[in-house]
Motif scaffolding. Sequence first.
Motif, PDB file in Angstrom:
ATOM      1  N   UNK A  95      33.398 -77.692  -4.776  1.00  0.00           N
ATOM      2  CA  UNK A  95      34.462 -78.594  -4.663  1.00  0.00           C
ATOM      3  C   UNK A  95      34.116 -79.786  -5.912  1.00  0.00           C
ATOM      4  N   UNK A  96      32.943 -80.227  -5.820  1.00  0.00           N
ATOM      5  CA  UNK A  96      32.565 -81.188  -6.666  1.00  0.00           C
ATOM      6  C   UNK A  96      32.401 -80.504  -8.236  1.00  0.00           C
ATOM      7  N   UNK A  97      32.071 -79.415  -8.415  1.00  0.00           N
ATOM      8  CA  UNK A  97      31.942 -78.747  -9.847  1.00  0.00           C
ATOM      9  C   UNK A  97      33.445 -78.447 -10.116  1.00  0.00           C
ATOM     10  N   UNK A  98      34.307 -78.273  -9.439  1.00  0.00           N
ATOM     11  CA  UNK A  98      35.663 -78.019  -9.741  1.00  0.00           C
ATOM     12  C   UNK A  98      36.317 -79.111 -10.090  1.00  0.00           C
ATOM     13  N   UNK A  99      36.016 -80.232  -9.435  1.00  0.00           N
ATOM     14  CA  UNK A  99      36.426 -81.653  -9.645  1.00  0.00           C
ATOM     15  C   UNK A  99      36.178 -82.091 -10.954  1.00  0.00           C
ATOM     16  N   UNK A 100      34.773 -81.843 -11.578  1.00  0.00           N
ATOM     17  CA  UNK A 100      34.206 -82.334 -12.510  1.00  0.00           C
ATOM     18  C   UNK A 100      34.568 -81.656 -13.852  1.00  0.00           C
ATOM     19  N   UNK A 101      35.051 -80.269 -13.701  1.00  0.00           N
ATOM     20  CA  UNK A 101      35.464 -79.666 -14.772  1.00  0.00           C
ATOM     21  C   UNK A 101      37.027 -79.310 -14.832  1.00  0.00           C
ATOM     22  N   UNK A 102      37.705 -79.881 -13.662  1.00  0.00           N
ATOM     23  CA  UNK A 102      39.057 -79.874 -13.798  1.00  0.00           C
ATOM     24  C   UNK A 102      39.752 -78.688 -13.310  1.00  0.00           C
ATOM     25  N   UNK A 103      38.914 -77.869 -12.627  1.00  0.00           N
ATOM     26  CA  UNK A 103      39.475 -76.578 -11.901  1.00  0.00           C
ATOM     27  C   UNK A 103      39.885 -76.994 -10.514  1.00  0.00           C
ATOM     28  N   UNK A 104      40.382 -75.790  -9.813  1.00  0.00           N
ATOM     29  CA  UNK A 104      41.099 -75.872  -8.621  1.00  0.00           C
ATOM     30  C   UNK A 104      40.075 -76.099  -7.621  1.00  0.00           C
ATOM     31  N   UNK A 105      40.112 -77.339  -6.994  1.00  0.00           N
ATOM     32  CA  UNK A 105      39.024 -77.997  -6.211  1.00  0.00           C
ATOM     33  C   UNK A 105      39.288 -77.063  -4.658  1.00  0.00           C
ATOM     34  N   UNK A 106      40.485 -77.017  -4.276  1.00  0.00           N
ATOM     35  CA  UNK A 106      40.406 -76.226  -2.867  1.00  0.00           C
ATOM     36  C   UNK A 106      39.945 -74.845  -2.856  1.00  0.00           C
ATOM     37  N   UNK A 107      40.223 -74.050  -4.041  1.00  0.00           N
ATOM     38  CA  UNK A 107      39.969 -72.768  -4.135  1.00  0.00           C
ATOM     39  C   UNK A 107      38.353 -72.590  -4.348  1.00  0.00           C
ATOM     40  N   UNK A 108      37.903 -73.407  -5.070  1.00  0.00           N
ATOM     41  CA  UNK A 108      36.196 -73.683  -5.217  1.00  0.00           C
ATOM     42  C   UNK A 108      35.441 -73.826  -3.840  1.00  0.00           C
ATOM     43  N   UNK A 109      36.084 -74.867  -3.227  1.00  0.00           N
ATOM     44  CA  UNK A 109      35.603 -75.311  -2.145  1.00  0.00           C
ATOM     45  C   UNK A 109      35.608 -74.026  -0.930  1.00  0.00           C
ATOM     46  N   UNK A 110      36.679 -73.272  -0.961  1.00  0.00           N
ATOM     47  CA  UNK A 110      36.613 -72.458  -0.165  1.00  0.00           C
ATOM     48  C   UNK A 110      35.792 -71.285  -0.361  1.00  0.00           C
ATOM     49  N   UNK A 111      35.594 -70.805  -1.694  1.00  0.00           N
ATOM     50  CA  UNK A 111      34.529 -70.086  -2.252  1.00  0.00           C
ATOM     51  C   UNK A 111      33.348 -70.414  -1.930  1.00  0.00           C
ATOM     52  N   UNK A 112      33.039 -71.446  -2.251  1.00  0.00           N
ATOM     53  CA  UNK A 112      31.596 -72.049  -2.010  1.00  0.00           C
ATOM     54  C   UNK A 112      31.260 -72.167  -0.718  1.00  0.00           C
ATOM     55  N   UNK A 113      32.218 -72.631   0.192  1.00  0.00           N
ATOM     56  CA  UNK A 113      31.986 -72.407   1.628  1.00  0.00           C
ATOM     57  C   UNK A 113      31.650 -71.015   2.135  1.00  0.00           C
ATOM     58  N   UNK A 114      32.395 -70.174   1.763  1.00  0.00           N
ATOM     59  CA  UNK A 114      31.941 -68.695   2.096  1.00  0.00           C
ATOM     60  C   UNK A 114      30.727 -68.494   1.673  1.00  0.00           C
ATOM     61  N   UNK A 115      30.239 -68.721   0.294  1.00  0.00           N
ATOM     62  CA  UNK A 115      29.069 -68.181  -0.212  1.00  0.00           C
ATOM     63  C   UNK A 115      28.062 -68.927   0.504  1.00  0.00           C
ATOM     64  N   UNK A 116      28.248 -70.230   1.015  1.00  0.00           N
ATOM     65  CA  UNK A 116      26.956 -70.781   1.710  1.00  0.00           C
ATOM     66  C   UNK A 116      26.691 -70.149   3.168  1.00  0.00           C
ATOM     67  N   UNK A 117      27.982 -69.798   3.706  1.00  0.00           N
ATOM     68  CA  UNK A 117      27.783 -68.987   5.163  1.00  0.00           C
ATOM     69  C   UNK A 117      26.934 -67.929   5.021  1.00  0.00           C
ATOM     70  N   UNK A 118      27.441 -66.995   4.113  1.00  0.00           N
ATOM     71  CA  UNK A 118      26.832 -65.665   4.027  1.00  0.00           C
ATOM     72  C   UNK A 118      25.513 -65.728   2.995  1.00  0.00           C
ATOM     73  N   UNK A 119      25.193 -66.643   2.327  1.00  0.00           N
ATOM     74  CA  UNK A 119      23.951 -66.476   1.493  1.00  0.00           C
ATOM     75  C   UNK A 119      22.919 -65.828   2.155  1.00  0.00           C
TER      76      UNK A 119
END
Length: 66
Positions: free
Chosen positions: A33-57
């Motif tokens: 989410x922080x990276x998406x915010x810094x680069x102007x991306x979709x914060x909610x989508x990035x946070x969801x994907x990052x959360x999922x990646x963290x859980x299953x890594x």
Amino acid sequence: MRTLIIAITACTALAACEGTDLERGALGAGIAGGAAMATGGNVAGAAAAGGLAGVVCDDVTPQLCR
């Protein structure tokens, strides 16, 4: 400001493989989410994907994330 967010995100990523699935998920969501915010991306989508990646890594790549 973007440089500061990216630097904090990079430092937080170093701790992303610690703790439980919930802790890794929260860190992953925050980092993405922080990276998406810094680069102007979709914060909610990035946070969801990052959360999922963290859980299953640790299940998907145990040699990288224990």
